[in-house]
Write a protein that holds these residues in place. Structure first.
Motif, mmCIF file in Angstrom:
data_model
loop_
_atom_site.group_PDB
_atom_site.id
_atom_site.type_symbol
_atom_site.label_atom_id
_atom_site.label_comp_id
_atom_site.label_asym_id
_atom_site.label_seq_id
_atom_site.Cartn_x
_atom_site.Cartn_y
_atom_site.Cartn_z
ATOM 1 N N LYS A 50 -5.588 6.896 8.443
ATOM 2 C CA LYS A 50 -4.409 6.197 8.585
ATOM 3 C C LYS A 50 -3.024 7.099 8.065
ATOM 4 N N LYS A 51 -3.281 8.226 7.331
ATOM 5 C CA LYS A 51 -2.051 9.145 7.001
ATOM 6 C C LYS A 51 -1.722 10.002 8.219
ATOM 7 N N TYR A 103 1.047 -1.253 0.090
ATOM 8 C CA TYR A 103 -0.060 0.060 0.005
ATOM 9 C C TYR A 103 0.769 1.163 -0.014
ATOM 10 N N GLU A 104 2.186 0.897 0.730
ATOM 11 C CA GLU A 104 3.032 2.407 0.464
ATOM 12 C C GLU A 104 3.463 2.606 -0.692
ATOM 13 N N LEU A 108 0.493 4.052 -2.826
ATOM 14 C CA LEU A 108 0.009 5.597 -2.401
ATOM 15 C C LEU A 108 1.217 6.760 -2.687
ATOM 16 N N THR A 109 2.322 6.014 -2.763
ATOM 17 C CA THR A 109 3.581 7.012 -3.138
ATOM 18 C C THR A 109 3.508 7.130 -4.769
ATOM 19 N N VAL A 113 -1.177 8.683 -7.425
ATOM 20 C CA VAL A 113 -2.532 8.463 -7.363
ATOM 21 C C VAL A 113 -3.167 8.816 -6.208
ATOM 22 N N SER A 114 -4.483 9.492 -6.228
ATOM 23 C CA SER A 114 -5.137 9.818 -5.059
ATOM 24 C C SER A 114 -5.749 8.485 -4.256
ATOM 25 N N GLN A 118 -7.888 8.182 5.058
ATOM 26 C CA GLN A 118 -7.389 9.395 5.183
ATOM 27 C C GLN A 118 -6.680 9.385 6.640
#
Lengths: 234, 325
Positions: free
Chosen positions: A233-234, A80-81, A84-85, A88-89, A231
């Motif tokens: 989790k960020k 997932y890291e 998400l990096t 992409v949103s 969100q």
């Protein structure tokens, strides 16, 4: 939307790379086929209503099994890291994964069209309610997929995601079947909340905008809740 | 164009500007009010003990985590307002390269190319180039979960380099690799660092010393040292140590004679065995004191067994700065 489409393709292919898709589709077809045809010849009516009436219960445990890995596996492996990096949103990721799960439900349902074709050979099948039933099944499947996606976003453990998703789906399926336990004042509200209640309307061939709105609302609320969890989790 | 009150030209001189960056996990402060600039080009090494905040910093820079307070500006983009643009400028390899296990390497790289908006026609040639650069040609059609750690790391590096990004962020890129793989990956990073801005975190201090142009040491979420390797050594105190081994029995006599040499700040007995003595002479300043020391040893006729100068290593400095962690 290009990125959501890319994620959709990756996720959709991902189902068929691992054995999970084949196992889930086989279990679904065996269960639904067995329960449908075991009573079909007793009634002697050329219709698929009993097939559709079973779907809310079957979907309640089949769909969470399909969606349990969507986020949980990524959290667990750490991929997932990486996802998400990339540019992409989180919305692209959620929409991509949700549409892939909903498309998988469509693929799972596709072989059951042969039931209708088979029945039309031996009787006079009215295709109107059948088409309505499939439309309702897709809406129901999409709603349960959004619930499963939400459950998967809550934890990195796939078993917990499955149990949470299944519990949510069962509550929505069974809530309108337990109304006799409840006080009269809340009956209408709880009946309206039941997925089974709305699905029955559509599967009879009655297209009511309230039922469509109900399923779309579940999808929207669950996807929105998933976004909030992501969100957070960020 | 103004960005947070500063002229655009001034910001553009720095590739990345970190301002008062702080991140809490519940009540624990992982990154504590750090500020520094990173210029275009070169390799910046992020050093620090476990739990120092290196990975948290990298995750904020790559928009995976949101800062509790503070700001990061990459070129003209602000992390709070333009995360997608920043992600487009950065290629990131997280620690231990967590790739999708069921995908084939080629399919995975194709997916990355697609997400990074690389046209289909160009994607294939880019994947081919990266397979050559990272040495993954022979595993292109194998599932990721069948790869060794070294190959996974290389695929992760290819993932990070896919869009030829201006900034490459690598979290412990050589951890778990064998010595040959470490040398290969280090060479790749050095080549990239000639053109791009590379930020890498590592536990291997010799690697940082050999690879990085600039080193930032983080301890308990704060920057405790920042500068070029040589600069850091100068900042840390006395410059070098001279080791001397002699066959002689009287340490006091030797100490008296050698401490008189200008530039020698301390003479310590490191060990003695069977009439031999190992001495550590702490020296500071630009002047080379070795000729004077040798002259004293020669004049006194002390039999000399060993005589060499040791520059203070980054490891010593690292230990001093992160002591008590």
């Amino acid at each position: 939307m290009h990125k959501a489409a890319t994620i959709f393709r990756k996720e959709f292919r991902g189902y068929f790379v691992s054995p999970i898709a084949y196992i889930v589709i086989s279990v679904f077809l065996i269960l639904s086929g067995w329960f449908f045809f075991s009573t079909f010849f007793l009634f002697g009516q050329a219709e698929m209503r009993s097939f559709f009436s079973l779907l809310p219960v079957t979907f309640s445990f089949i769909i969470p099994a399909v969606t349990m890995r969507l986020f949980s596996e990524e959290f667990n492996t750490g991929s997932y890291e990486l996802m998400l990096t990339m540019p992409v949103s989180s919305l692209d990721i959620i929409i991509g994964k949700f549409t892939a799960a909903a498309a998988f439900v469509a693929v799972m349902l596709a072989p059951t069209v042969s039931y209708g074709i088979f029945i039309s050979f031996i009787g006079d099948l009215d295709w109107g309610p059948v088409a309505g039933g499939y439309a309702g099944a897709l809406l129901l499947g999409a709603s349960f997929a959004s619930i499963g996606l939400f459950a998967s976003s809550l934890t990195r453990n796939q078993i917990i995601a499955f149990i949470t998703g299944m519990s949510f789906c069962f509550v929505l399926t069974l809530i309108d079947k337990m109304l006799f336990f409840l006080p009269e004042g809340v009956l209408n509200v709880l009946q309206y909340m039941g997925a089974g209640f709305h699905f029955q309307n559509i599967s009879k061939g009655i297209i009511d905008s309230r039922d469509i709105l109900y399923f779309l609302s579940i999808c929207f609320v669950m996807l929105y809740a998933t976004n909030l969890v992501i969100q957070e989790k960020k | 164009m103004l960005l947070d009150g500063q002229p655009y030209r001034e910001i553009q001189a720095h590739m990345i500007r970190i301002e008062n960056l702080t991140r809490y996990y519940g009540g624990t402060c992982a990154v504590n009010d750090i500020s520094f600039d990173i210029k275009r080009g070169g390799i910046l090494g992020l050093l620090g003990p476990n739990g120092a905040g290196k990975t948290t910093f990298m995750r904020m820079l790559t928009c995976y985590l949101r800062p509790s307070s503070g700001n990061i500006t990459v070129k003209e983009y602000n992390i709070h307002e333009h995360p997608l643009q920043i992600k487009g400028l950065i290629g990131y390899l997280p620690e231990s390269a967590p790739l999708y296990p069921d995908m084939l390497v080629y399919d995975y790289l194709k997916f990355v190319a697609d997400v990074r908006n690389i046209e289909k026609a160009r994607a294939d040639s880019r994947i081919k180039d990266l397979a050559g650069i990272c040495g993954i040609n022979e595993v292109m059609h194998r599932p990721v979960n069948e790869l060794s750690k070294g190959y996974k790391q290389r695929v992760g590096l290819a993932h990070a380099m896919m869009s030829d990004p201006e900034i490459l962020v690598l979290d412990e890129p050589t951890s778990g690799l064998d010595p040959n793989q470490i040398v290969e990956i280090r060479d790749i990073i050095r080549k990239i660092g000639k053109e791009k801005t590379v930020i890498l975190s590592t536990h291997i201090l010799s690697e940082a010393e050999a690879t990085c142009d600039r080193i930032v040491i983080i301890n308990r979420g704060k920057i405790v040292a920042d500068g070029a390797t040589d600069e850091l050594k100068r900042q840390a105190g006395s410059d070098y140590i001279i080791h001397v081994s002699l066959v002689h029995g009287n340490f006091d006599e030797i100490r008296q004679a050698l401490s008189g040499v200008p530039g020698v700040s301390d003479v310590a007995l490191a060990g003695s065995d069977d009439g031999t003595m190992d001495l550590h002479l702490a020296c500071s300043g630009q002047r080379d004191v070795r000729p004077d020391i040798y002259e004293i040893i020669k004049n006194n006729n002390w039999p000399l067994l060993e005589f060499y100068r040791e520059t203070r290593t980054l490891e010593t400095i690292f230990r001093e700065l992160t002591r008590g962690n």
